[in-house]
Design a protein around this motif. Sequence first.
Motif, PDB file in Angstrom:
ATOM      1  N   TYR A  71       0.836  -1.266  -0.099  1.00 49.29           N
ATOM      2  CA  TYR A  71       0.076   0.053   0.046  1.00 49.29           C
ATOM      3  C   TYR A  71       0.793   0.980   0.118  1.00 49.29           C
ATOM      4  CZ  TYR A  71      -3.722  -3.407   1.278  1.00 49.29           C
ATOM      5  OH  TYR A  71      -4.504  -4.331   1.369  1.00 49.29           O
ATOM      6  N   THR A  72       0.348   2.159  -0.522  1.00 48.59           N
ATOM      7  CA  THR A  72       1.170   3.650  -0.715  1.00 48.59           C
ATOM      8  C   THR A  72       0.391   4.574  -0.092  1.00 48.59           C
ATOM      9  OG1 THR A  72       0.170   3.871  -3.054  1.00 48.59           O
ATOM     10  CG2 THR A  72       2.328   2.831  -2.642  1.00 48.59           C
ATOM     11  N   ALA A  89       6.721  12.973  -0.107  1.00 49.72           N
ATOM     12  CA  ALA A  89       7.389  11.654   0.090  1.00 49.72           C
ATOM     13  C   ALA A  89       6.238  10.552  -0.370  1.00 49.72           C
ATOM     14  CB  ALA A  89       7.765  11.320   1.416  1.00 49.72           C
ATOM     15  N   ILE A  90       6.701   9.637  -0.974  1.00 52.58           N
ATOM     16  CA  ILE A  90       5.850   8.274  -1.168  1.00 52.58           C
ATOM     17  C   ILE A  90       6.140   7.350  -0.310  1.00 52.58           C
ATOM     18  CG2 ILE A  90       5.354   6.481  -3.034  1.00 52.58           C
ATOM     19  CD1 ILE A  90       5.727   8.708  -5.299  1.00 52.58           C
ATOM     20  N   LEU A  91       5.427   6.767   0.597  1.00 51.91           N
ATOM     21  CA  LEU A  91       5.726   5.899   1.533  1.00 51.91           C
ATOM     22  C   LEU A  91       4.893   4.635   1.054  1.00 51.91           C
ATOM     23  CD1 LEU A  91       4.784   7.860   4.647  1.00 51.91           C
ATOM     24  CD2 LEU A  91       6.943   7.744   3.714  1.00 51.91           C
ATOM     25  N   ALA A  92       5.741   3.485   1.530  1.00 42.20           N
ATOM     26  CA  ALA A  92       4.908   2.084   0.972  1.00 42.20           C
ATOM     27  C   ALA A  92       5.174   1.273   2.180  1.00 42.20           C
ATOM     28  CB  ALA A  92       5.857   1.596  -0.159  1.00 42.20           C
ATOM     29  N   GLY A  93       4.061   0.486   2.354  1.00 42.75           N
ATOM     30  CA  GLY A  93       3.922  -0.450   3.461  1.00 42.75           C
ATOM     31  C   GLY A  93       3.204  -1.751   3.190  1.00 42.75           C
ATOM     32  N   THR A  94       2.697  -2.454   4.128  1.00 43.41           N
ATOM     33  CA  THR A  94       2.077  -3.548   4.020  1.00 43.41           C
ATOM     34  C   THR A  94       0.644  -3.491   4.407  1.00 43.41           C
ATOM     35  OG1 THR A  94       2.758  -4.500   6.111  1.00 43.41           O
ATOM     36  CG2 THR A  94       4.288  -5.073   4.119  1.00 43.41           C
ATOM     37  N   LYS A  95       0.469  -2.372   4.910  1.00 35.77           N
ATOM     38  CA  LYS A  95      -0.895  -2.246   5.342  1.00 35.77           C
ATOM     39  C   LYS A  95      -1.616  -0.946   5.153  1.00 35.77           C
ATOM     40  CE  LYS A  95      -1.051  -5.222   9.533  1.00 35.77           C
ATOM     41  NZ  LYS A  95      -1.452  -5.594  10.824  1.00 35.77           N
ATOM     42  N   PRO A  96      -3.030  -0.738   4.572  1.00 35.20           N
ATOM     43  CA  PRO A  96      -3.394   0.139   4.068  1.00 35.20           C
ATOM     44  C   PRO A  96      -3.417   1.422   5.342  1.00 35.20           C
ATOM     45  CG  PRO A  96      -5.077  -1.006   4.596  1.00 35.20           C
ATOM     46  CD  PRO A  96      -3.934  -1.924   4.752  1.00 35.20           C
ATOM     47  N   PRO A  97      -3.231   2.738   4.606  1.00 35.41           N
ATOM     48  CA  PRO A  97      -3.085   3.846   5.341  1.00 35.41           C
ATOM     49  C   PRO A  97      -4.346   3.861   6.374  1.00 35.41           C
ATOM     50  CG  PRO A  97      -2.891   4.490   3.368  1.00 35.41           C
ATOM     51  CD  PRO A  97      -3.249   3.169   3.033  1.00 35.41           C
ATOM     52  N   GLU A  98      -4.270   4.474   7.772  1.00 31.92           N
ATOM     53  CA  GLU A  98      -5.159   4.478   8.585  1.00 31.92           C
ATOM     54  C   GLU A  98      -5.375   5.914   9.124  1.00 31.92           C
ATOM     55  OE1 GLU A  98      -4.444   2.069  11.847  1.00 31.92           O
ATOM     56  OE2 GLU A  98      -4.489   0.136  10.992  1.00 31.92           O
ATOM     57  N   LYS A  99      -6.719   6.213   9.303  1.00 27.68           N
ATOM     58  CA  LYS A  99      -7.208   7.621   9.544  1.00 27.68           C
ATOM     59  C   LYS A  99      -6.945   7.943  11.076  1.00 27.68           C
ATOM     60  CE  LYS A  99      -8.473   9.242   5.634  1.00 27.68           C
ATOM     61  NZ  LYS A  99      -7.991  10.502   4.942  1.00 27.68           N
ATOM     62  N   SER A 104      -2.067   7.558   8.482  1.00 25.42           N
ATOM     63  CA  SER A 104      -0.658   7.185   8.921  1.00 25.42           C
ATOM     64  C   SER A 104      -0.635   5.885   8.179  1.00 25.42           C
ATOM     65  CB  SER A 104      -0.526   7.233  10.230  1.00 25.42           C
ATOM     66  OG  SER A 104       0.660   6.692  10.688  1.00 25.42           O
ATOM     67  N   ILE A 105       0.179   5.333   7.625  1.00 26.94           N
ATOM     68  CA  ILE A 105       0.590   4.168   7.046  1.00 26.94           C
ATOM     69  C   ILE A 105       1.521   3.160   7.976  1.00 26.94           C
ATOM     70  CG2 ILE A 105       2.835   4.395   5.804  1.00 26.94           C
ATOM     71  CD1 ILE A 105       1.188   2.934   3.441  1.00 26.94           C
ATOM     72  N   ASP A 136      -1.171  12.409  -7.711  1.00 26.17           N
ATOM     73  CA  ASP A 136      -2.357  11.098  -7.920  1.00 26.17           C
ATOM     74  C   ASP A 136      -1.606   9.765  -8.151  1.00 26.17           C
ATOM     75  OD1 ASP A 136      -4.612   9.942  -8.204  1.00 26.17           O
ATOM     76  OD2 ASP A 136      -4.750  10.144 -10.455  1.00 26.17           O
ATOM     77  N   MET A 137      -2.017   9.014  -7.077  1.00 22.21           N
ATOM     78  CA  MET A 137      -1.198   7.575  -6.935  1.00 22.21           C
ATOM     79  C   MET A 137      -2.361   6.556  -6.463  1.00 22.21           C
ATOM     80  SD  MET A 137       2.365   6.754  -5.084  1.00 22.21           S
ATOM     81  CE  MET A 137       3.405   5.744  -5.739  1.00 22.21           C
ATOM     82  N   ASP A 138      -2.430   5.473  -6.981  1.00 24.33           N
ATOM     83  CA  ASP A 138      -3.326   4.538  -6.361  1.00 24.33           C
ATOM     84  C   ASP A 138      -2.737   3.894  -5.092  1.00 24.33           C
ATOM     85  OD1 ASP A 138      -4.832   2.317  -6.170  1.00 24.33           O
ATOM     86  OD2 ASP A 138      -4.356   1.075  -7.877  1.00 24.33           O
ATOM     87  N   ALA A 139      -3.493   3.841  -4.298  1.00 24.78           N
ATOM     88  CA  ALA A 139      -3.077   3.566  -2.841  1.00 24.78           C
ATOM     89  C   ALA A 139      -2.641   1.963  -2.636  1.00 24.78           C
ATOM     90  CB  ALA A 139      -4.083   3.809  -1.657  1.00 24.78           C
ATOM     91  N   GLY A 140      -3.284   1.184  -3.835  1.00 27.73           N
ATOM     92  CA  GLY A 140      -3.235  -0.412  -3.576  1.00 27.73           C
ATOM     93  C   GLY A 140      -4.544  -1.034  -3.268  1.00 27.73           C
ATOM     94  N   PRO A 141      -4.446  -2.301  -2.711  1.00 26.74           N
ATOM     95  CA  PRO A 141      -3.263  -2.976  -2.746  1.00 26.74           C
ATOM     96  C   PRO A 141      -2.333  -3.268  -4.033  1.00 26.74           C
ATOM     97  CG  PRO A 141      -5.154  -4.437  -2.612  1.00 26.74           C
ATOM     98  CD  PRO A 141      -5.691  -2.785  -2.400  1.00 26.74           C
TER      99      PRO A 141
END
Length: 504
Positions: free
Chosen positions: A40-41, A111-121, A127-128, A77-82
């Motif tokens: 997820y980004t 900054a473009i951040l990448a992680g293994t879980k979707p961003p949370e409000k 916050s990713i 504009d960027m696809d958040a994933g997964p």
Amino acid sequence: MGNLTLSITPPLIKNNVSPGQVWRSAVKVVNNNSVPMDIYTEVADFRSGDETGKVEFIRDQEQLDLYRDHLLSQWIDMDAGPHPIAPGQSLDIPFTITVPDTAGPGGHYAAILAGTKPPEKTSGGSSIKVSSQLASLILLRINGEEKEEGLIREFSAARSVYFQPRVDFKIRFQNTGNVHLLPRGEIGVYDMFGSEKGNIKLNENTEFGNVLPESVRTWNFEWTGEKRITAMGRYRATLVLSYGDRASETLDHTLYFWVVYPKILLITVGSISLFVFLLIFFIRRYIRKSILATQAQLGIAGTGVSGIPARTPAGIPAAKTDKLNWRNFKKLIIGISVFTILVIGLSFYWYFGGETESMITETRNEEPAAEGEANGQNAPEEAAVEIIESEAVNEVPMPAEPENTLALPAPAAPADLSVKAFNGSGLPGLAGAVAKKLEGGGYEVRETGNADNFDYSGLTIRYKPGLKAEAEALGKIFKTPTVLIEAGNIDVDLIVIAGKGYQN
């Protein structure tokens, strides 16, 4: 599940755009694990953190309002994933930056951040869940009336007197403009005779080490000189910095320091003082005995100078004083001199260990080492990160070089790059020959064909922003002079165009 790792490249993206322009690019995420992963980004604005080069993500509204002139995330504009990535594979995740027609000139940062879980409000925004190291920083420059202004806030040594030829230098550079600056320069160290004894480079041959607007950045260096007696004395250190893309500006500053060896000085002064004392003592003794001998020869042994009765030294008969001649006195002086020189020489040998160290010039930068971690004056093009199950910290190091070399970041592996090969001379089969050469070097050639014209000369390599090191590495496998061109609108990592004069 044990610790997992991801990589992202490039860790730093720099580009110049104009108001109203649309720019498309991508980041590559590599799954270095044996299991498939969903990525997820998230896009986050950042500002300068402390003076070591760290940046801080901007989360709360108050900070967003304060730095609104330098925000960038709202244009991305960027696809958040997964985004699924198979084991050991990589994935290009595209993004688009649409610059408004009303965008003002200057620097904008996200900054473009990448992680293994979707961003949370959260209360401060989204916050990713990912370690802060997995980030690709974007430094975007909007063309126009940019202010490229900076100054040397400090150039100093830790002390003015050193007892070893090892000096710590500190540079603090302030960006007073509205766009990021990359100061480059050197520190020259000279002895009291004007001979250069060291040269330390700052940000040489690199795009890392940027200073964001309205911030200060610090670099620390260490110079180690020759450890020998002739290295003592007063030294001059001169800093020369240049910055600016539109019109290069130059700043300079000079400081002075001393290198002394106190033990050697004390031994030398003490030995010379002892020599002088003994010399005076024995000269006076020689003169006195010579006077007595002369009086004895003239038959006036009982009378001193000016009629004052002379005293014969106890235990030395007046008749025998004539045996104290000049030859004996010279032997005595030579013995004292040899003894003094021997003491000084042995002291030098003991202090310096019987050898002379070669001069070493080192750079010590207190910033983290990895670019995508994200710091480096030796940052790799891929930033590895250990995935953790906690909130990302609100701070990430700014890309910079590591401490001792000012070396270029290591390029990504050829197999991780997408390449096209084009014919730019009109010679039949040239694109295929270039593609074969590239594949022999481990590159994946996705397309071959003719270039937009046949007027190219030598070899031209177009590369995505942030992939200059990869373009330079690719050019080394050819014998033809190479021209590198940054291109933000290409759909692969590198495009190779062979023109007239190309040699395989």
